[in-house]
Design a protein around this motif. Structure first.
Motif, PDB file in Angstrom:
ATOM      1  N   VAL A 135       2.555  23.724 -19.838  1.00  0.00           N
ATOM      2  CA  VAL A 135       3.220  23.353 -18.589  1.00  0.00           C
ATOM      3  C   VAL A 135       3.337  24.570 -17.673  1.00  0.00           C
ATOM      4  N   CYS A 136       3.652  25.725 -18.226  1.00  0.00           N
ATOM      5  CA  CYS A 136       3.748  26.956 -17.421  1.00  0.00           C
ATOM      6  C   CYS A 136       2.393  27.298 -16.806  1.00  0.00           C
ATOM      7  N   ILE A 137       1.331  27.191 -17.592  1.00  0.00           N
ATOM      8  CA  ILE A 137      -0.004  27.499 -17.081  1.00  0.00           C
ATOM      9  C   ILE A 137      -0.395  26.505 -15.986  1.00  0.00           C
ATOM     10  N   VAL A 149      -1.283  27.374 -12.109  1.00  0.00           N
ATOM     11  CA  VAL A 149      -2.538  26.956 -11.485  1.00  0.00           C
ATOM     12  C   VAL A 149      -2.255  26.174 -10.206  1.00  0.00           C
ATOM     13  N   MET A 150      -1.271  25.281 -10.254  1.00  0.00           N
ATOM     14  CA  MET A 150      -0.906  24.507  -9.067  1.00  0.00           C
ATOM     15  C   MET A 150      -0.428  25.436  -7.947  1.00  0.00           C
ATOM     16  N   SER A 170      -1.625  28.142  -2.868  1.00  0.00           N
ATOM     17  CA  SER A 170      -1.586  29.392  -2.110  1.00  0.00           C
ATOM     18  C   SER A 170      -2.923  29.717  -1.464  1.00  0.00           C
ATOM     19  N   THR A 171      -3.998  29.059  -1.884  1.00  0.00           N
ATOM     20  CA  THR A 171      -5.279  29.277  -1.209  1.00  0.00           C
ATOM     21  C   THR A 171      -5.276  28.656   0.181  1.00  0.00           C
ATOM     22  N   VAL A 172      -4.425  27.644   0.387  1.00  0.00           N
ATOM     23  CA  VAL A 172      -4.298  27.035   1.711  1.00  0.00           C
ATOM     24  C   VAL A 172      -3.360  27.869   2.574  1.00  0.00           C
ATOM     25  N   THR A 205       6.085  23.378   0.196  1.00  0.00           N
ATOM     26  CA  THR A 205       7.114  22.729  -0.619  1.00  0.00           C
ATOM     27  C   THR A 205       6.686  22.679  -2.079  1.00  0.00           C
ATOM     28  N   MET A 206       5.416  22.364  -2.320  1.00  0.00           N
ATOM     29  CA  MET A 206       4.914  22.339  -3.701  1.00  0.00           C
ATOM     30  C   MET A 206       5.024  23.712  -4.343  1.00  0.00           C
ATOM     31  N   GLN A 207       4.720  24.761  -3.574  1.00  0.00           N
ATOM     32  CA  GLN A 207       4.850  26.115  -4.104  1.00  0.00           C
ATOM     33  C   GLN A 207       6.306  26.462  -4.391  1.00  0.00           C
ATOM     34  N   ALA A 208       7.208  26.077  -3.497  1.00  0.00           N
ATOM     35  CA  ALA A 208       8.630  26.362  -3.695  1.00  0.00           C
ATOM     36  C   ALA A 208       9.148  25.674  -4.956  1.00  0.00           C
ATOM     37  N   ILE A 209       8.769  24.421  -5.144  1.00  0.00           N
ATOM     38  CA  ILE A 209       9.177  23.702  -6.358  1.00  0.00           C
ATOM     39  C   ILE A 209       8.551  24.355  -7.589  1.00  0.00           C
ATOM     40  N   GLY A 210       7.292  24.749  -7.483  1.00  0.00           N
ATOM     41  CA  GLY A 210       6.624  25.428  -8.598  1.00  0.00           C
ATOM     42  C   GLY A 210       7.307  26.723  -8.984  1.00  0.00           C
ATOM     43  N   PHE A 211       7.672  27.521  -7.994  1.00  0.00           N
ATOM     44  CA  PHE A 211       8.359  28.783  -8.299  1.00  0.00           C
ATOM     45  C   PHE A 211       9.755  28.532  -8.868  1.00  0.00           C
ATOM     46  N   SER A 212      10.412  27.477  -8.430  1.00  0.00           N
ATOM     47  CA  SER A 212      11.716  27.136  -9.015  1.00  0.00           C
ATOM     48  C   SER A 212      11.556  26.766 -10.477  1.00  0.00           C
TER      49      SER A 212
END
Length: 126
Positions: free
Chosen positions: A18-20, A24-25, A30-32, A98-105
């Protein structure tokens, strides 16, 4: 979901996968457009606070009259922090950010939730 994450049914291998997948997500998003450093730090802090609030709630006795109120607080505080964070994000590529923010959380939660189960004694067998 948190109950499963903290249970013995969720093995270390599952947590690692799940962490990996989360990393990746975050990388693909972040490429966008990359999330700024400030928002990244706030997101990680939100994830860490979710773990801290859960740890505090486990210390409250079951017969305590404030237990139910604290359970509501655990749900509302991170949710309000997410809503505030998402509303402060730039409007361009807001879904990606938003997806990145949730991912980092989630990464912040993962870091603290797996920490207590690590073994630091070199003499112990694995």
């Amino acid at each position: 979901m948190l109950e499963f994450w903290y249970s013995d049914k969720c093995t270390r291998q599952m947590k690692l996968m799940v962490c990996i997948a989360t990393c990746v997500m975050i990388y693909l998003c972040s490429t966008v457009q990359q999330l700024s450093l400030m928002f990244t730090g706030i997101s990680i802090a939100i994830g860490m606070s979710i773990h801290g609030l859960r740890a505090l709630s486990l210390k409250i006795a079951a017969d305590n009259p404030y237990k139910k109120g604290f359970a509501i607080l655990i749900l509302v505080m991170p949710l309000m922090a997410f809503i505030t964070l998402i509303s402060a994000l730039p409007t361009e590529h807001k879904i990606i950010l938003t997806m990145q923010a949730i991912g980092f959380s989630v990464i912040g939660l993962f870091i603290l939730s797996t920490f207590p189960k690590r073994r630091f004694d070199k003499n112990q067998e694995r």
